[in-house]
Design an enzyme around this catalytic site. Structure first.
Site, PDB file in Angstrom:
ATOM      1  N   HIS A  59       0.896  -1.218  -0.076  1.00  0.00           N
ATOM      2  CA  HIS A  59       0.038   0.148   0.130  1.00  0.00           C
ATOM      3  C   HIS A  59       1.096   1.244   0.172  1.00  0.00           C
ATOM      4  O   HIS A  59       1.026   1.940   1.042  1.00  0.00           O
ATOM      5  CB  HIS A  59      -0.973  -0.096   1.085  1.00  0.00           C
ATOM      6  CG  HIS A  59      -1.936  -1.157   1.459  1.00  0.00           C
ATOM      7  ND1 HIS A  59      -1.359  -2.430   1.580  1.00  0.00           N
ATOM      8  CD2 HIS A  59      -3.138  -1.109   1.200  1.00  0.00           C
ATOM      9  CE1 HIS A  59      -2.561  -3.242   1.792  1.00  0.00           C
ATOM     10  NE2 HIS A  59      -3.488  -2.453   1.443  1.00  0.00           N
ATOM     11  N   SER A 111       6.927   5.630   2.947  1.00  0.00           N
ATOM     12  CA  SER A 111       7.605   4.368   3.100  1.00  0.00           C
ATOM     13  C   SER A 111       8.302   3.826   1.706  1.00  0.00           C
ATOM     14  O   SER A 111       9.678   3.635   1.809  1.00  0.00           O
ATOM     15  CB  SER A 111       6.925   3.192   3.363  1.00  0.00           C
ATOM     16  OG  SER A 111       6.111   3.484   4.697  1.00  0.00           O
ATOM     17  N   GLU A 121       0.414   0.239  -5.627  1.00  0.00           N
ATOM     18  CA  GLU A 121      -0.780   1.337  -5.095  1.00  0.00           C
ATOM     19  C   GLU A 121      -2.020   1.191  -6.100  1.00  0.00           C
ATOM     20  O   GLU A 121      -1.799   1.389  -7.051  1.00  0.00           O
ATOM     21  CB  GLU A 121      -0.161   2.877  -5.092  1.00  0.00           C
ATOM     22  CG  GLU A 121      -1.272   3.910  -4.636  1.00  0.00           C
ATOM     23  CD  GLU A 121      -1.852   3.588  -3.550  1.00  0.00           C
ATOM     24  OE1 GLU A 121      -3.172   3.618  -3.214  1.00  0.00           O
ATOM     25  OE2 GLU A 121      -1.283   3.098  -2.415  1.00  0.00           O
ATOM     26  N   ASP A 149       0.733  -1.760   4.849  1.00  0.00           N
ATOM     27  CA  ASP A 149       0.285  -0.581   5.427  1.00  0.00           C
ATOM     28  C   ASP A 149      -0.917   0.297   4.908  1.00  0.00           C
ATOM     29  O   ASP A 149      -0.676   1.435   4.213  1.00  0.00           O
ATOM     30  CB  ASP A 149       1.435   0.606   5.371  1.00  0.00           C
ATOM     31  CG  ASP A 149       1.380   1.844   5.875  1.00  0.00           C
ATOM     32  OD1 ASP A 149       0.707   1.991   6.824  1.00  0.00           O
ATOM     33  OD2 ASP A 149       2.049   2.772   5.528  1.00  0.00           O
TER      34      ASP A 149
END
Length: 275
Positions: free
Chosen positions: A41, A97, A115, A160
């Site tokens: 993510h 990140s 993503e 995440d």
């Protein structure tokens, strides 16, 4: 809880998450063999702390700006990684990140990002231009399993999510169980926000029943007592963390607690093994 990265960039949860990610990857890089770093993510990759979303919450003032005002050398690596995407003393941009992980890459390492949101994926590709990262636009849980086992003998998967969906924890639990069957020796990091203590305790019990031998839980509670209905902190699960990482945790966790404690609160940050 909707925890989109852009609204919370640079907050206390990001400081803890990214400080620990740096420590984890560096512990794994004590060995020369290649690593595959996977972010399921990944978000936009880079955030404007003065932009509309981050400006609406102002959470960076209680996160990255506190870390920058703190003198503890244990936070130097984190501060250096944030400075690497900024010009000037005060941070205006905050690396997600993917940008933290990209800074840690050695020539033999791989970085694979995912993503699902099209606009965020487009921004992510722009943020990662000039790096060796591969960017995908897929369902995060399908992607997680499809990437395993990793191309290199060792790897890290970072999970995440924004917790927009009511079944997010259930999907993580099911996918982690399947991933562990395919890749039992791999390192996995799962981030989550702390709001409802009962929900979290029940989820931790469910994860404990998966039978994963090495799962470390780090929790950061900002306040000395629960604040109903608001964000209380965040935590991470680490599957198969290396010994060098766990041995170095206590002083780093204390440095993070001290730097991020809200006014009038001491806060609590802890680490415990599940099971």
């Amino acid at each position: 809880m909707n925890y989109r990265h852009s609204f919370h960039a640079g907050n206390s949860a990001d400081v803890v998450k990214h400080s620990l990610l740096i420590a984890l990857v560096r512990a794994l890089q004590i060995k020369d063999s290649a690593l595959t770093l996977i972010d399921t993510h990944a978000g936009c990759g880079l955030y404007d702390l003065h932009g509309e979303d981050a400006g609406r919450t102002g959470e960076a003032t209680q996160g990255v700006l506190r870390a920058f005002a703190d003198a503890n050398p244990l936070l130097d690596d984190y501060r250096a990684a944030v400075r690497a995407v900024n010009v000037g003393a005060a941070p205006q941009l905050y690396p997600g990140s993917p940008r933290f992980l990209a800074q840690l890459l050695r020539p033999q390492d791989l970085l694979i990002l995912n993503e699902k949101h099209p606009e965020d994926a487009y921004a992510l590709r722009g943020a990662m231009r000039g790096t060796s990262a591969a960017v995908h636009e897929r369902d995060a849980y399908e992607f997680w399993l499809a990437m395993l086992p990793t191309r290199t003998p060792r790897g890290v998967v970072v999970v995440d999510p924004p917790y927009e969906q009511t079944d997010e924890r259930a999907r993580i639990t099911a996918t982690l169980a399947a991933a562990h069957r395919k890749w039992s020796h791999g390192v996995t990091v799962i981030w989550y926000p702390l709001k409802d203590r009962h929900t979290h305790v029940r989820w931790k019990e469910q994860l404990g029943r998966l039978g994963i031998a090495k799962m470390l839980n780090v929790e950061h509670w900002l306040y000395d007592a629960d604040q109903p209905g608001i964000y209380n902190g965040a935590g991470l699960f680490f599957v198969n963390p290396p010994y060098a990482f766990t041995q170095g945790l206590p002083p780093l966790l204390e440095a993070l607690r001290a730097a991020l404690a809200p006014e009038g609160h001491r806060g609590v940050i802890s680490a415990e093994w599940l099971g």
